[in-house]
Structures are given as structure tokens and as C-alpha cells.
Design a protein around this motif. Sequence first.
Motif, PDB file in Angstrom:
ATOM      1  N   PRO A   3       1.068  -0.925   0.159  1.00  0.00           N
ATOM      2  CA  PRO A   3       0.015   0.054   0.272  1.00  0.00           C
ATOM      3  C   PRO A   3       0.778   1.092  -0.011  1.00  0.00           C
ATOM      4  O   PRO A   3       2.098   1.028  -0.150  1.00  0.00           O
ATOM      5  N   PHE A   4       0.293   2.449  -0.573  1.00  0.00           N
ATOM      6  CA  PHE A   4       0.887   3.393  -0.661  1.00  0.00           C
ATOM      7  C   PHE A   4      -0.480   4.696  -0.309  1.00  0.00           C
ATOM      8  O   PHE A   4      -1.245   4.277  -1.235  1.00  0.00           O
ATOM      9  N   SER A   5      -0.296   5.769  -0.222  1.00  0.00           N
ATOM     10  CA  SER A   5      -1.238   6.504  -0.666  1.00  0.00           C
ATOM     11  C   SER A   5      -1.250   7.566  -1.646  1.00  0.00           C
ATOM     12  O   SER A   5      -0.404   7.929  -2.075  1.00  0.00           O
ATOM     13  N   HIS A   6      -2.093   7.688  -2.673  1.00  0.00           N
ATOM     14  CA  HIS A   6      -2.251   8.479  -3.721  1.00  0.00           C
ATOM     15  C   HIS A   6      -2.444   9.967  -3.791  1.00  0.00           C
ATOM     16  O   HIS A   6      -3.142  10.251  -2.567  1.00  0.00           O
ATOM     17  N   ILE A  27       4.491  10.024 -10.114  1.00  0.00           N
ATOM     18  CA  ILE A  27       3.855   9.611 -11.261  1.00  0.00           C
ATOM     19  C   ILE A  27       3.601  10.424 -11.963  1.00  0.00           C
ATOM     20  O   ILE A  27       2.602  10.963 -11.907  1.00  0.00           O
ATOM     21  N   GLY A  29       3.710   9.223 -16.083  1.00  0.00           N
ATOM     22  CA  GLY A  29       2.047   7.678 -17.094  1.00  0.00           C
ATOM     23  C   GLY A  29       2.229   6.920 -16.031  1.00  0.00           C
ATOM     24  O   GLY A  29       1.277   5.937 -16.169  1.00  0.00           O
ATOM     25  N   GLY A  30       3.147   6.401 -15.246  1.00  0.00           N
ATOM     26  CA  GLY A  30       2.992   5.104 -14.478  1.00  0.00           C
ATOM     27  C   GLY A  30       3.893   4.178 -14.849  1.00  0.00           C
ATOM     28  O   GLY A  30       3.906   3.196 -14.308  1.00  0.00           O
ATOM     29  N   THR A  31       4.354   4.304 -16.481  1.00  0.00           N
ATOM     30  CA  THR A  31       4.807   3.089 -16.802  1.00  0.00           C
ATOM     31  C   THR A  31       6.306   2.524 -16.061  1.00  0.00           C
ATOM     32  O   THR A  31       6.712   1.853 -16.511  1.00  0.00           O
ATOM     33  N   LEU A  34       5.287   2.182 -11.690  1.00  0.00           N
ATOM     34  CA  LEU A  34       4.739   1.413 -10.976  1.00  0.00           C
ATOM     35  C   LEU A  34       5.218  -0.510 -11.251  1.00  0.00           C
ATOM     36  O   LEU A  34       4.829  -0.572 -10.023  1.00  0.00           O
ATOM     37  N   ASP A  47       6.269   6.122   0.736  1.00  0.00           N
ATOM     38  CA  ASP A  47       4.785   6.034   1.566  1.00  0.00           C
ATOM     39  C   ASP A  47       3.731   6.229   0.591  1.00  0.00           C
ATOM     40  O   ASP A  47       2.233   6.558   0.892  1.00  0.00           O
ATOM     41  N   ASN A  51       0.444  12.833  -7.691  1.00  0.00           N
ATOM     42  CA  ASN A  51       0.131  11.997  -9.474  1.00  0.00           C
ATOM     43  C   ASN A  51       0.607  13.521  -9.681  1.00  0.00           C
ATOM     44  O   ASN A  51      -0.295  14.843  -9.522  1.00  0.00           O
ATOM     45  N   LYS A  53      -0.179  14.187 -13.229  1.00  0.00           N
ATOM     46  CA  LYS A  53      -1.129  14.434 -14.155  1.00  0.00           C
ATOM     47  C   LYS A  53      -2.657  15.297 -14.432  1.00  0.00           C
ATOM     48  O   LYS A  53      -2.623  15.413 -14.997  1.00  0.00           O
ATOM     49  N   MET A 107       0.226   6.465 -22.638  1.00  0.00           N
ATOM     50  CA  MET A 107       0.567   6.850 -21.493  1.00  0.00           C
ATOM     51  C   MET A 107       1.567   7.143 -20.631  1.00  0.00           C
ATOM     52  O   MET A 107       1.423   7.789 -20.140  1.00  0.00           O
TER      53      MET A 107
END
Lengths: 778, 217
Positions: A3-6, A27, A29-31, A34, A47, A51, A53, A107
Motif C-alpha cells: 500500500p501507498f497513499s495517493h 507518477i 504515465g506510471g510506466t 509502478l 509512503d 500524481n 497528471k 500512457m
Amino acid sequence: MRPFSHANAQTVHEASVQLSSGNAKAIAGGTDLLGTLKDNLLPIYPDKVVNLKAIKNLDYVKQEQSLLRIGSLTKLSAISEHPVIKEKYSALSQAAGSVATPHIRNMATIGGNLAQLPRCWYFRKADNRFNCIRKGGEECFAILGDNRYHSIFGGSRCADTPCMSQCPAGTNIPAYLEEIRKDNWDKAAEIFLSAHPFPMITGRVCAHFCQSACNRHQTDEGVLTGGVERALGDYILENSDKFYKKPTKETNKSVAVVGSGPAGLTAAYFLRRAGNKVTVYERMDCAGGMLRYAIPAYRLPKDIVEKIISILENMGIEFVLGHDFANGITPEKLEKEYDGVCYATGAWKRPIVGISGEELTVFGLDFLVEVRKWMDGKVGEEVLVVGGGNVAMDVAVTAKRLGARKVTLACVEPRERMPASSEEIARAEAEGIVIMPSWGPSKVIENNGVLNGMELKRCVSVVGDDGTFNPQYDENEQLVVSAQNILLAIGQRVDLSFLGDKYHLQLNERGLIDVDADSQRTSRPGVFAAGDATTGPATVVSAVSNGKKAADGLCLHLGISTQQDNPGGCASVTVDANGITCTTSLKLRELDINKRTLETEDSQTPGVQEAEKEAKRCLNCGCYAVSPSDIAPALIALNAQIVTHERTINAEDFFNAGVMTSTTLGFDEIITEIIIPALPDGAKSVFKKMALRKSIDFPIINFAIVTGSEPRISLGAVAPHPLRAMEAEQVLRGKTLDEKLAGQVGEAAVRDATPFESTKYKVQILKTLIKRALLELA
Amino acid sequence: MYTQESTRAAARGLIDAIPDVVEEFRCPICKKASASYDSLRRHYDECHQEDIPPMMVALTLNGRHTELLVPQHWSLQRALQFKLGLTGAKHMCDKGVCGSCTVIIDGSPALSCTTLVVECHGKDILTVEGIAADATWKPLVDAYCRWDAMQCGYCTPGFLVTAKALLDRNPNPTIEECNEALAGNICICGTYPRHATAIVEAALKIAEDSQAKGGAA
């Protein structure tokens, strides 16, 4: 994933703040991110994921006057399909279109592509199986591992190597080894002498922390750095005129150094090198301190020490020998008559144990100093040495070679905690010395003043809970060792009584001269100190190290700048691809046990070939992973600028193989835009990528070329960061393109390649594809 | 027995079963039920300060507006499979290489294993079930069957979604354009030679169908 918080950042500023607070990763595109989280390959799991985006107005392609501006969050598919980019900046469109797969290009963002982490399979192994240099570890596993996809242009020194960090003098070991394997002994000497003046000494007597730290131990045998150092040291000694020159300018400042052991001599050397007038005061009749008087000749020949003293005299250093403070020189006088003073008086005093009969024992150091007198038959049949350090080993071996039939050595430490180096313990045991660890002195056994032996008691622990020396004994477990001589080598004390009662020099709680750790400055202005007098008994190399610091500190105090040039401090590092495959290390040639004496050296200096072969085993630890970005070489060839919220950087200066990064970005710095100038008239651009499969895979090699009057060629996936092929550009510039020239450009691009055995194929591929790409453009 | 009609109906059933709203706000750690998302968050603040609370995500899925209560670190693929029973987007490589998890997000094909579901808030998502339930795409399914462009079938949903996205933006692709669009879909069984042909045939049939309906192709 764990888990992490976003969190969604609404602005660049907000994102930067989120990234700088605690354990957060951005993050786009996340490619890339992740995948790293799923495989748990980062040393520390974040932690929070921030984002980018949600930030508005970072997704665009605009033509403004002559500049093309691309927002950092623009998707690679949009870039590769954009009509203006396809037509006018073809290299970028081709590069963007070559990345991975169509799905990923939908992405992935251009900013993320530039900032992606290495794709080396050791870096990317799940669960951080290989905590390599790029993650803050110490080793590059690819060098001796499977490196078929790795660099052909050397590695990147992202962090200090373990050998360098363990050397108390901070000698730039990989740099001088690199010069030796290229047969540049003079350059190697220069690098060494800028940190440390006496490789011929430490090459023989150092505890070689560098050797124990060598990364090769994990795979086979570490590099015998000490052997190479010794060969270099002897070379320097033979050509001393070339290396130990009088300074070119005099500063007209004078410094007194008190004590001519390794600390004093080193301080004197660096002070003289800076142009000061240096006078060394020495209590004994000969200079050298421990080097001359305590370390036996079979480890360090006395003529080497003498030669060094005369070298220093030729540099203009004055030695005043046999001079005791009792004879009229006082510390006050020194302070008055000289611009600066450095005390390097060592640790020569006998410590008191407090056992009965102690007066019948002999101080080990006195024994070594007076060894000639002991040759007149004073050594008995049986000798007991008490102590576990290198001095005790020297004492024991010397006693054996003087003719004792049986030499026993007892120390309170258990075997694995004995302070003596493993080489010295091995030397002692090879000569038949019986080592008894975990035994301490209880009382001397005597009969009417005639020594018979010593009662020992079992030591059950050496160090207390607080880490201090506090041996505990089991009084019930005892034994008696019979001996006619008992030599105590259980340490030395520092004797500063020569300073007199009125001279206030601050001491620390152990009774040693208190000094500032960086400058070796004492409590009195202009007075510095170095060596065992400040640390207690230590090693020759640590004396050299703080002798240099004292010299630098003194020069600073005197207003003299010491040129801190670092010859050999290069960021790009190479190995000898063939030499590193040798799995066994150099071993020094040693005399047979029964041929060893007190006067001749036990071991021999390696020859030039042997030293160069061993230097070639050095892995020159650095990161040899390649830059994986396809966009990077296109931007460099197109002379792009990369804009962050803090600054604008030229693409050529943007990439850097660092710890946990591939760029020069700060950890909370965010790319906002890429700006590309218009190509000069008539110039065309092309990008080529060679990968195992047409899609999905990272490049084996890639490159971009911009033609025209100022051609630019950038190579990727062949070095830890993308390179400009300057020489190839020069070959191309101003000439008409034909097949022959295209071939020459390719060859120029790979001329300096230094591939591993398994990456040699990349050289051929790169050379050929460059030629083909140029011919396509023509 | 599986027929196209029964499969279409099953896909329709799954889509109809997509919930509009989150009905139950049960704490995943201690199983205590809360009445609303806000009260679940307060429950976390009081009882589980060290843990990360789930989030609400509202999106359009196969034409249905839905809200999901999901852990913040979940991928879209995981949410589709475990929260909605939509198993068409496959967990295969789970690292963005094979394309078996392909879905269409806001009109373009993307990898649901490499998309965080919390980042899909407000987005329009189509999965293979949406294609199966839609009779317009029957020619694509027919062509795949006729050309036998599948063997074990595990990668097939991914190919179909990518193909549908291709046909949306390019109703008349060449063989080469098909292969380029499918470059992100891996098939271990080796059906590669079949797909482009199936798609080109489907494209022709779809164009024919829409002309027959009286609309322009």
C-alpha cells in the motif's frame, strides 16, 4: 504492490512540496514507477505517490516563432504522430514512436521518459536483490556478471568506492590503478603523492583496509592493492628526483614539526611542498619514529627509511636530531620563533598493568628499539609476549628470530577480535609462535628476582556494554606459562610531560592532544598536532592521513592556499575487459620460513608486469548500466533545452548516472517543458534504434543525427548517460556525404569504445547503423 | 454450451450488475460497517491511524456510471477483477509488457495493470465485456472465430480491445497498420499471423453493415 497513499497535485509547486516532504515519488504515465513498486526493487518503498497528471497545461505541442515547445506531460503517442514534429523534427517523432508499445506510448509522457530509472537487470531484480551502486550500495554486479546489454564506453563513478572510503588517507585508489594498467606510472605516482607521500612504506606495512573492502571479494579474490602500491612506491623511490622536488615558490613562513615519525614526516612533506620553511625536531638520534625504531627491518628495511629522510632533506626540510625538550627548546620558544608548530610526538610510553612482578617484565617497544642489544644473547629459551596487536606480533617474531626456542603469545582478545592484521598473525604462526587468545596477565612468577614465567587467567569478555575496554576474567581458570623473558606489548601511552606544567595545551579525556577533526588544530592558535599523539597508537596510514590534514590546516592558518587539485578525479571510468577476468590475485613472493632473518625483507616487491596485471583486475567500481531512454539522444541531437520549475538545462547536460536518478534533477524538481530550436536550413534529422524485437524492448543501441552545417550526433544505450559523438561530428562536418564518408563517421563514433567481452557486438552494430542512417538521409 | 448469443448475454449481465453506487462501507481491516464514506474515513482516523484508507472513484464503465470503494494502491485491472467480476482484462505479466489487460480509457487503448484505479476518476472505460455485449462488434468476433485467431484464448480479449480501438480511429486499416497497432499484444501460442487478416475482414463487414443501415461508413 504494497500500500501507498495517493495524492493529486494541482500545481507544479504543490507537487514539488509533496515530493520534498518525506518519502514520496512522482507518477506521470506510471510506466516506470509502478513497475518498480510491483517488483519492490527500490531500497525504500515510498509512503506516498504524487500524481502529476492532474496539473493542467503541461500537455501541449506548440510552435512559437522558431521554437517548438512541448509540455512535459505530453504523451509519446501524441509526439510521434504530430504532423509538425514528423515533418520538421523527424528524429524526435521517430524516437517517440520507437518506444515500447502503442499502449505504453498512449500512457507514457516525455518528461517521464527522460527521468526514468536504469533498466539494468541487476537494478531491476525484484525485492532489491542487488543493492547496487545506483541504489546507494557499493557494487556493480554487471562488471563480473552478465553484462551483455551494458555500456561500451565505460562506467560512471556515482559514489566513492569502498577501497577509497576505507583508506584513512582517502587515496584515490581506482584512479591510480587505472593509470598503472595503462602503463602511465608517472601519472599514477602524481595521483598517489597528492594524497600520501610514502607508498613505499605503506605498501609494506599498511593494514590495507582497502584490500579487505575490495568488492571483488564477493566473487573471487580481492585486488592486492598493497602489492601494486608497493611496486609504485619502489618506482617512486628509484626516481625520487622526478617526484620529490623543491617547491617552486617560497612562502617565507616557517614551521616547526616536532617528531619525525610518519605523521611528522607527512606534515613536513606537505608543508614543504606548499613552499614553507620546515624544520623537524627529533628526540632520537635518527629520524623516522616508529618506522625506524619499532617496525622490524624484515617488514620495513631501514635503508628505505634513510632514503626517505634524505629525499626530504633534498626538498629543503631541515632535520634537527637528538634534540630533547630538556635541552633548551621549549614549546613557548617554538611558538615564538616559528609561524606555526605541529606536534607529532607519537605514543612511546610504557603503560602500567598493575600485576605483581611487573618490574621484571620488559616493555615490548623498548625491546624492538634495542633489538641490536638483545642480539647479544639476552633472549632466553622461552619467551612470553603479552598483547594482541601488530606490535606484539613484531615482538614475538623478532624474539623467535633472535633465537628463542619457544615463543608464546597471549592476549585478552578472542582470535577473531585480535587487533593484529591477519597477515601479521599468519606470519607469526608460520614461524611456530603459539598464540593463546582470551588469556590475560594475572601475576609474574619469580624466585628471588629471577623470572620463571607468568600466571595467566581466562578472559571471558573484553569490551563492556558501553563499548569501552573493560576485560572481565574468570579467576578460577588459570594456567602458568614458563618463560625467561616476558615482553609486554599491550599498548603505548602518550607522554606529553615534555610540554612542561606551564604550557597549556588542551588534552582530551584519554590524555591525548585534543584536535579539531578536520584541521588538526589544537587549542593554541598556530599549533597543530598529528599522529599517535592525537589518536593513541594507531596505524601508519592514519598518521599519514592526519599529518596531511595538519599540514593543510596549518597552511590555511598561514594564509597559504594548498592547491587541492585532484589529478585523476574523473567521473568516467573504464576497465580492462580482459584483465578483469583473472580470478586469482597476485601473491607476494616470500622467503622460506627457515631463510628468514631479522635483517632482510621477508617478501619481495612485485615486478612491473605483475603489478600491471593485478591493476587490471580492478573493477573500477562504477555503474556500467546504459541510459535506456530513446527520447534522450533525439533531444541532444536537436539541441533541446529542458525546462524545470527552477531552471533551464541544455539536454546535453541534463543526463547523469547518479544514485537513484538518471538526471541532474533535484529530488523535488519537476520538468515542465522541452524547447527545441528550429533546425538550420537544409538540415535533416534521423533516429535509429536497434532492439531485440521490433516492439516492446529497450534499445541495444540507439542514436540520433542532425545533418547540415553543424552536424550533431548523439548516442544512447551505449553508456551510462547519452553521449555526443564529437569526433564523428567533425568527420561529417562540411563534407559531401558518400559511402566512404558515412563509414568513417561510424568508425569515428566508436573509436573510443571500451566494451566488455560480451558487449563487443554493440560496437559493430552502432558503427554500421550510423553509416546506413546517413546514407538514407543523403 | 457457449454460443455467441449466450456469451453476449452473459457480458450484458455482468455490465448490468455493475453497481451505480457503493452500498456498503465496510472497513477492510476490522470489518466494522460504516454508513457513509465520510464516516468510514472518521473510523480510520480514530482506529487505524497507521493505515491508508480506501478511496471513492466515480467513472463510466462500459457505458454504466459507477462508483467504487478501492484501496489507493490498486491497479485498474485488479479493481475490475475483484470489485466488479469483470475478468476479461487479464492478470498476466502485470508489468505492462504483454497487453492482456488492455482496456480503452477515454478512447485510447491502455494497460489496466499499469493504471491506478484512483487515477480513473471521471474517465470513460471500455473493457472486452463492453465489446462482447455490443452487437455492432459481432463482425469482429465472427472474423476472429472464422480466422481461428486464438488458441488458449488468454491473450484474445487484449487483442480484441486493441483491434476495436484501432477500428474506431481507422475504419479501413491495412495489414501493416493492424500489425503496428497490435505490437503491444503478446501471444505465447503464436496466433500472430491470423489477427491482421481477421481485423481487415471485420473492417470490411462493419463498413458494409453500416452502409446497409443507410449511414455513411
